[in-house]
Structure formats: structure tokens, C-alpha cells
Design a protein around this motif. Sequence first.
Motif, PDB file in Angstrom:
ATOM      1  N   ARG A  89       0.832  -1.203   0.000  1.00 13.14           N
ATOM      2  CA  ARG A  89       0.000   0.000   0.000  1.00 13.14           C
ATOM      3  C   ARG A  89       0.866   1.252   0.000  1.00 13.14           C
ATOM      4  NH1 ARG A  89      -5.240   0.383   1.087  1.00 13.14           N
ATOM      5  NH2 ARG A  89      -5.226  -1.770   1.880  1.00 13.14           N
ATOM      6  N   ALA A  90       0.454   2.240  -0.791  1.00 11.53           N
ATOM      7  CA  ALA A  90       1.122   3.550  -0.765  1.00 11.53           C
ATOM      8  C   ALA A  90       0.637   4.320   0.456  1.00 11.53           C
ATOM      9  CB  ALA A  90       0.825   4.324  -2.039  1.00 11.53           C
ATOM     10  N   THR A  91       1.557   4.732   1.301  1.00 14.25           N
ATOM     11  CA  THR A  91       1.192   5.464   2.518  1.00 14.25           C
ATOM     12  C   THR A  91       1.449   6.959   2.405  1.00 14.25           C
ATOM     13  OG1 THR A  91       3.385   5.031   3.468  1.00 14.25           O
ATOM     14  CG2 THR A  91       1.618   3.453   3.970  1.00 14.25           C
ATOM     15  N   GLY A  92       2.041   7.392   1.308  1.00 12.06           N
ATOM     16  CA  GLY A  92       2.267   8.820   1.120  1.00 12.06           C
ATOM     17  C   GLY A  92       2.785   9.117  -0.265  1.00 12.06           C
ATOM     18  N   ILE A  93       2.340  10.226  -0.836  1.00 11.65           N
ATOM     19  CA  ILE A  93       2.815  10.682  -2.142  1.00 11.65           C
ATOM     20  C   ILE A  93       3.260  12.133  -1.998  1.00 11.65           C
ATOM     21  CG2 ILE A  93       2.206  11.155  -4.543  1.00 11.65           C
ATOM     22  CD1 ILE A  93       0.233   8.901  -4.422  1.00 11.65           C
ATOM     23  N   ASP A  94       4.489  12.399  -2.401  1.00 10.29           N
ATOM     24  CA  ASP A  94       5.048  13.748  -2.348  1.00 10.29           C
ATOM     25  C   ASP A  94       5.516  14.142  -3.738  1.00 10.29           C
ATOM     26  OD1 ASP A  94       4.949  14.088   0.613  1.00 10.29           O
ATOM     27  OD2 ASP A  94       6.384  12.431   0.563  1.00 10.29           O
ATOM     28  N   THR A 103       5.911   6.653  -0.903  1.00 13.17           N
ATOM     29  CA  THR A 103       6.338   5.842   0.231  1.00 13.17           C
ATOM     30  C   THR A 103       5.383   4.669   0.385  1.00 13.17           C
ATOM     31  OG1 THR A 103       7.231   7.794   1.334  1.00 13.17           O
ATOM     32  CG2 THR A 103       6.887   5.833   2.686  1.00 13.17           C
ATOM     33  N   LEU A 104       5.932   3.462   0.572  1.00 15.80           N
ATOM     34  CA  LEU A 104       5.136   2.252   0.692  1.00 15.80           C
ATOM     35  C   LEU A 104       5.103   1.776   2.141  1.00 15.80           C
ATOM     36  CD1 LEU A 104       6.527   0.325  -2.410  1.00 15.80           C
ATOM     37  CD2 LEU A 104       4.669   2.015  -2.311  1.00 15.80           C
ATOM     38  N   ASP A 105       4.099   0.952   2.460  1.00 11.08           N
ATOM     39  CA  ASP A 105       3.999   0.462   3.833  1.00 11.08           C
ATOM     40  C   ASP A 105       5.081  -0.557   4.168  1.00 11.08           C
ATOM     41  OD1 ASP A 105       3.066  -1.688   2.372  1.00 11.08           O
ATOM     42  OD2 ASP A 105       1.096  -1.761   3.319  1.00 11.08           O
ATOM     43  N   THR A 111      10.908   6.713  -6.372  1.00 10.65           N
ATOM     44  CA  THR A 111      10.937   8.026  -7.006  1.00 10.65           C
ATOM     45  C   THR A 111      10.893   7.863  -8.519  1.00 10.65           C
ATOM     46  OG1 THR A 111      13.372   8.080  -7.029  1.00 10.65           O
ATOM     47  CG2 THR A 111      12.249   9.090  -5.133  1.00 10.65           C
ATOM     48  N   ALA A 112      10.230   8.792  -9.165  1.00  8.43           N
ATOM     49  CA  ALA A 112      10.113   8.801 -10.619  1.00  8.43           C
ATOM     50  C   ALA A 112       9.758  10.207 -11.062  1.00  8.43           C
ATOM     51  CB  ALA A 112       9.061   7.809 -11.096  1.00  8.43           C
ATOM     52  N   ALA A 113       9.899  10.435 -12.349  1.00  7.42           N
ATOM     53  CA  ALA A 113       9.527  11.741 -12.868  1.00  7.42           C
ATOM     54  C   ALA A 113       8.027  11.980 -12.736  1.00  7.42           C
ATOM     55  CB  ALA A 113       9.955  11.869 -14.329  1.00  7.42           C
ATOM     56  N   SER A 243     -20.351   4.457  -3.926  1.00  6.48           N
ATOM     57  CA  SER A 243     -18.936   4.333  -3.604  1.00  6.48           C
ATOM     58  C   SER A 243     -18.325   5.689  -3.315  1.00  6.48           C
ATOM     59  CB  SER A 243     -18.194   3.661  -4.760  1.00  6.48           C
ATOM     60  OG  SER A 243     -18.420   4.363  -5.979  1.00  6.48           O
ATOM     61  N   ALA A 244     -17.149   5.647  -2.734  1.00  2.98           N
ATOM     62  CA  ALA A 244     -16.402   6.858  -2.417  1.00  2.98           C
ATOM     63  C   ALA A 244     -14.956   6.661  -2.851  1.00  2.98           C
ATOM     64  CB  ALA A 244     -16.471   7.158  -0.920  1.00  2.98           C
ATOM     65  N   PRO A 245     -14.298   7.714  -3.310  1.00  2.00           N
ATOM     66  CA  PRO A 245     -12.913   7.588  -3.761  1.00  2.00           C
ATOM     67  C   PRO A 245     -11.980   7.220  -2.619  1.00  2.00           C
ATOM     68  CG  PRO A 245     -13.580   9.889  -3.670  1.00  2.00           C
ATOM     69  CD  PRO A 245     -14.810   9.082  -3.436  1.00  2.00           C
ATOM     70  N   THR A 246     -10.889   6.510  -2.969  1.00  2.00           N
ATOM     71  CA  THR A 246      -9.919   6.068  -1.968  1.00  2.00           C
ATOM     72  C   THR A 246      -8.504   6.506  -2.348  1.00  2.00           C
ATOM     73  OG1 THR A 246      -9.745   3.932  -3.100  1.00  2.00           O
ATOM     74  CG2 THR A 246     -11.317   4.091  -1.275  1.00  2.00           C
ATOM     75  N   PRO A 247      -8.253   7.818  -2.381  1.00  2.00           N
ATOM     76  CA  PRO A 247      -6.906   8.272  -2.732  1.00  2.00           C
ATOM     77  C   PRO A 247      -5.925   8.003  -1.598  1.00  2.00           C
ATOM     78  CG  PRO A 247      -8.241  10.133  -2.069  1.00  2.00           C
ATOM     79  CD  PRO A 247      -9.165   8.941  -2.101  1.00  2.00           C
ATOM     80  N   PRO A 248      -4.677   7.719  -1.910  1.00  2.00           N
ATOM     81  CA  PRO A 248      -3.669   7.598  -0.863  1.00  2.00           C
ATOM     82  C   PRO A 248      -3.358   8.975  -0.280  1.00  2.00           C
ATOM     83  CG  PRO A 248      -2.656   7.414  -3.023  1.00  2.00           C
ATOM     84  CD  PRO A 248      -4.130   7.469  -3.246  1.00  2.00           C
ATOM     85  N   PRO A 249      -2.849   9.024   0.950  1.00  2.00           N
ATOM     86  CA  PRO A 249      -2.528  10.327   1.548  1.00  2.00           C
ATOM     87  C   PRO A 249      -1.367  11.000   0.840  1.00  2.00           C
ATOM     88  CG  PRO A 249      -1.758   8.526   2.941  1.00  2.00           C
ATOM     89  CD  PRO A 249      -2.574   7.897   1.860  1.00  2.00           C
ATOM     90  N   GLY A 250      -1.352  12.313   0.919  1.00  2.00           N
ATOM     91  CA  GLY A 250      -0.245  13.052   0.345  1.00  2.00           C
ATOM     92  C   GLY A 250      -0.684  14.157  -0.581  1.00  2.00           C
TER      93      GLY A 250
END
Length: 314
Positions: A89-94, A103-105, A111-113, A243-250
Motif C-alpha cells: 500500500r502507498a502510505t504517502g505521495i510527495d 512511500t510504501l507500507d 521516485t520517478a519523474a 462508492s467513495a474515492p480512496t486516494p492515498p494520503p499526500g
Amino acid sequence: MAVTPRPDGHVDLIIVGGGPAGCAAALMAASVGMRSVLVEAGDALCGKLQHIAAVNNVAGGHTSGPELAADIGKDVARTDLCEVQLGVRATGIDASDDHVAVTLDTGRRLTAAYAIVATGVGPLSADDVSWLTVAEDMVLPTLWGAAIPGGEPGPLLVLGADRPLGTFLRAHALHSTAVVVAYPPGDDYKADEVRSDPRVTLLPLTRLSVRPAADATFAAEWTDRQDQSGTLTARAVYLNLGSAPTPPPGALIPDSTGYCPPETQHPHILTAGDLRSSRFQRIMTATGSGSEAALRTYYAQQNLPPSGRGRYAT
């Protein structure tokens, strides 16, 4: 398969979400030579498709979700340019000016462009809607992927008229079980899809409460649009509330409904699939948006506009 990073430690693209949109993005990226990492929280690609027994709006001849999911998974497995991380799971996107970090759990940091986020939506619960009251400690299953229960005959009660209702009825086309669909005004247009099914009784209302009753049945009390009250007994009750969207935090930017439209995101983050909007939640629109998002990142890294002319046009 692990993808070898470039000398600077980056891959070209991070894809968060392994449904139809994320998989389409991975395949399109590979087709133009981009290296990607695809992160999926579930234990399989296209896991939600496993619960769609009947498919009638997908090109290519597929008529069941599990078959389609299996073929998509095989396509992704065939490319050596995409590393698939399942159960992660992605726990954060910067996002910064020139790259994205995810960042993954597991503690790993990618990192990528660019990053494509296609985490989709999750089902609403009874606590998420104001028109429905469920007895304390009672947990109701969702209609998504449900089977018709055995036992004594009697109607099924479906709470809400969201799209899985049509899928459920097509998947059980040979069953004659009566289905009562109780739904609020916001679902009126959704009920049109099943209005002609002789097994369905539509119950437009403003309020409903449900509780366990004798002999493993359920009792429901409701108030309709004319402020008339009534009761019914059902042998099974399913939630079908939407339904409701489930975006990762960040760094993602949701709108007032919680969805993440592509046009409002950071330039290095693209959203695809059901996460974009409540209006285009279909398999075909998801795959198209995932493919388009991957091409946009490709053109951007080539310093080309997304819609070109002449030899750059797609």
C-alpha cells in the motif's frame, strides 16, 4: 519481475493501483519503452473484476470479470518493463518540481519523474448515508459480488440502486428470486437500468430502517416519497449505496466530492480510472484513462505536447 532502475535511481513512472486503469497505464508505458513500478494493495491485479460475474459493455469479447482480469494479468506479466508489487500500500505521495516520491507500507520509497494514481473507489457503508438506519451491531454485506442465498423462498432487499444491481441481476439471470430495491431520490436515474426486470420491485423512499427478525430474516420499516409508511420482511439484505474515492494520503488534490480530477493535480501526478470522477466508472473508461495518462507522461518526458501534429500525432 524487478525492473532495473536508471543510473540516477529512478524508474520512469510509478503507478499506484492495479485495477484496469493502472494495468492499462503499465502496458501503455511499456509499449513506448518506459520503465514502471506498479503498486497494488490487494493480492492480485484487477481484484474487483473477480466479483463481476457478468460483463456486457467491454470490447474484445469478454463476458465475465474473472476472465477479463486473468487476461489483463497475463498481459502485464509478459512485459519486463513493469515491476508489480502486490499486497503493498502507498502510505504517502510527495511531489516536487521535477519528480514524485511514493512511500510504501514496506518502508520502500520510490521516485520517478511522474506518478499515475488509480486507486479507485470503495463501497459506502450504512453510516455514510442519512436515509438508512441499521440495527446496532448488525453488519450487512455489499451487493458487489454477492450470491443469491439458499434456504426458504422470499424476497431479497437491496438498499440503494447503484450500478452493481444491474450486474447482480445479469449474473443471476436464470434465478426467479424477487428483489426489492429501496432507494433515495438521488438514485432515481440509476433505477432505470433495472426497471424492466420482472423480478424487481422498486421502492422509492426517503427513510428506511432494518433489523434482524425471526427465523434468520430481516424486518424493514420505510417511509416513501408521499410520507406513507410500510414494512416488509426479507430473507437477505445487501448494501448497494454507491462508492467513495480512496486516494492515498499526500499530494493529491480532491474536489468537494472527494474525487481527484486530473486537471487539478500537481503537474507530475496524473489520476486515472474511477478516482477521477463518479460519472465515468466503467471498465472501458478506466482503461482508456490509464493509457492516456501513461502517454501524457511519455510525451512530457520527451518535451512534446500531449496532442501533437504530423509524425507525433497518435
